[in-house]
Design an enzyme around this catalytic site. Structure first.
Site, PDB file in Angstrom:
ATOM      1  N   LYS A  10      26.560  45.574  47.736  1.00 30.72           N
ATOM      2  CA  LYS A  10      27.918  46.157  48.220  1.00 30.72           C
ATOM      3  C   LYS A  10      27.811  46.739  49.582  1.00 30.72           C
ATOM      4  CE  LYS A  10      29.779  46.011  43.531  1.00 30.72           C
ATOM      5  NZ  LYS A  10      30.480  46.797  42.477  1.00 30.72           N
ATOM      6  N   TYR A  50      37.591  39.415  42.982  1.00 29.52           N
ATOM      7  CA  TYR A  50      37.683  40.062  41.736  1.00 29.52           C
ATOM      8  C   TYR A  50      38.848  39.824  41.109  1.00 29.52           C
ATOM      9  CZ  TYR A  50      33.748  43.116  42.399  1.00 29.52           C
ATOM     10  OH  TYR A  50      32.216  43.877  42.723  1.00 29.52           O
ATOM     11  N   ASN A 113      28.811  51.412  43.509  1.00 31.14           N
ATOM     12  CA  ASN A 113      27.591  51.438  42.732  1.00 31.14           C
ATOM     13  C   ASN A 113      26.440  50.384  43.125  1.00 31.14           C
ATOM     14  OD1 ASN A 113      29.040  49.126  41.880  1.00 31.14           O
ATOM     15  ND2 ASN A 113      29.159  49.574  39.976  1.00 31.14           N
ATOM     16  N   HIS A 116      26.564  44.034  42.527  1.00 28.91           N
ATOM     17  CA  HIS A 116      27.428  43.181  41.526  1.00 28.91           C
ATOM     18  C   HIS A 116      26.189  42.211  40.946  1.00 28.91           C
ATOM     19  CE1 HIS A 116      30.379  40.513  39.920  1.00 28.91           C
ATOM     20  NE2 HIS A 116      29.669  39.659  40.339  1.00 28.91           N
ATOM     21  N   GLU A 127      31.655  32.389  40.732  1.00 22.90           N
ATOM     22  CA  GLU A 127      31.275  33.403  41.623  1.00 22.90           C
ATOM     23  C   GLU A 127      30.332  32.956  42.645  1.00 22.90           C
ATOM     24  OE1 GLU A 127      29.809  36.951  39.752  1.00 22.90           O
ATOM     25  OE2 GLU A 127      31.941  37.554  38.830  1.00 22.90           O
TER      26      GLU A 127
HETATM   27  N1  UDP Z   1      34.919  49.803  39.198  1.00 15.32           N
HETATM   28  C1  UDP Z   1      35.560  50.897  39.633  1.00 15.32           C
HETATM   29  N2  UDP Z   1      36.126  51.900  38.770  1.00 15.32           N
HETATM   30  C2  UDP Z   1      36.080  51.465  37.487  1.00 15.32           C
HETATM   31  C3  UDP Z   1      35.318  50.463  36.708  1.00 15.32           C
HETATM   32  C4  UDP Z   1      34.815  49.319  37.922  1.00 15.32           C
HETATM   33  O1  UDP Z   1      35.673  51.242  40.772  1.00 15.32           O
HETATM   34  O2  UDP Z   1      36.600  52.262  36.433  1.00 15.32           O
HETATM   35  C5  UDP Z   1      34.475  48.687  40.227  1.00 15.32           C
HETATM   36  C6  UDP Z   1      32.942  48.792  40.369  1.00 15.32           C
HETATM   37  O3  UDP Z   1      32.531  48.828  41.808  1.00 15.32           O
HETATM   38  C7  UDP Z   1      32.526  47.760  39.467  1.00 15.32           C
HETATM   39  C8  UDP Z   1      33.684  46.665  39.640  1.00 15.32           C
HETATM   40  O4  UDP Z   1      34.718  47.577  39.913  1.00 15.32           O
HETATM   41  O5  UDP Z   1      31.127  47.308  39.758  1.00 15.32           O
HETATM   42  C9  UDP Z   1      33.846  45.714  38.916  1.00 15.32           C
HETATM   43  O6  UDP Z   1      34.077  46.322  37.491  1.00 15.32           O
HETATM   44  P1  UDP Z   1      33.302  45.762  36.102  1.00 15.32           P
HETATM   45  O7  UDP Z   1      34.035  46.271  35.058  1.00 15.32           O
HETATM   46  O8  UDP Z   1      33.348  44.313  36.080  1.00 15.32           O
HETATM   47  O9  UDP Z   1      32.048  46.295  36.143  1.00 15.32           O
HETATM   48  P2  UDP Z   1      30.321  45.431  36.555  1.00 15.32           P
HETATM   49  O10 UDP Z   1      30.550  44.120  36.018  1.00 15.32           O
HETATM   50  O11 UDP Z   1      30.349  45.549  38.108  1.00 15.32           O
HETATM   51  O12 UDP Z   1      29.495  46.330  36.128  1.00 15.32           O
HETATM   52 MG    MG Z   2      31.999  42.790  36.137  1.00 12.32          MG
END
Ligand code: UDP
Ligand code: MG
Length: 139
Positions: A10, A50, A113, A116, A127
């Site tokens: 990212k 997304y 974070n 992805h 994806e």
């Molecule tokens: N994210 C965020 N706030 C939240 C949850 C997710 O900003 O409360 C962002 C974060 O960058 C995350 C992405 O949205 O990686 C997609 O969320 P997901 O729940 O799919 O998490 P992941 O699969 O990436 O662990």
């Molecule tokens: Mg996810």
């Protein structure tokens, strides 16, 4: 089962020049880079990627973040790659991620974070197809 997953480095991570450090962790666990490119998404392109999260409160911020700078998109192939890559990344929130995981080491916040990873074979298929054609995947 040998499978493919989509990984993204990212914008928070490309900015800090830690692409290599992150991908080394995948290669060390026998995940092969079979396709890779660097690109700078528009907000619309980030929203398309997304779209499953379009109704979430964090969607607008997330798509701003994902389009603020370059990303590196990577197809990782190997035994159980979907689970393996998610285990290497750790929990979404770096504060909750296990010590030694990518997000614990490099993540700046729950949003920023660093990486992805696809969460199922169905999402991996969508994806990977969002960024690559079959001809781009070189085994
Ligand atoms: N994210 C965020 N706030 C939240 C949850 C997710 O900003 O409360 C962002 C974060 O960058 C995350 C992405 O949205 O990686 C997609 O969320 P997901 O729940 O799919 O998490 P992941 O699969 O990436 O662990
Ligand atoms: Mg996810």
């Amino acid at each position: 089962m040998i499978q493919a997953t989509l990984a993204i480095i990212k914008p928070d991570a490309t900015k800090r020049n830690i692409v290599g450090q992150i991908l080394r962790r995948a290669e060390d666990q026998d995940l092969a880079v079979v396709a890779i490119k660097r690109l700078h998404l528009t907000k619309k392109q980030a929203a398309g990627f997304y779209s499953v999260h379009r109704n979430k409160s964090f969607f607008d911020d997330l798509t701003d973040f994902m389009s603020e700078g370059p990303i590196v998109v990577v197809v990782l192939r190997g035994e159980g790659s979907i689970r393996k890559w998610r285990d290497l990344m750790g929990a979404t929130d770096p504060v909750k991620a296990s010590p030694g995981t990518i997000r614990a080491l490099f993540g700046e916040s729950i949003e920023r974070n660093s990486t992805h990873g696809s969460d199922s074979p169905e999402s991996a298929c969508f994806e990977i197809g969002y960024f690559f054609s079959g001809l781009d995947l070189v085994k």
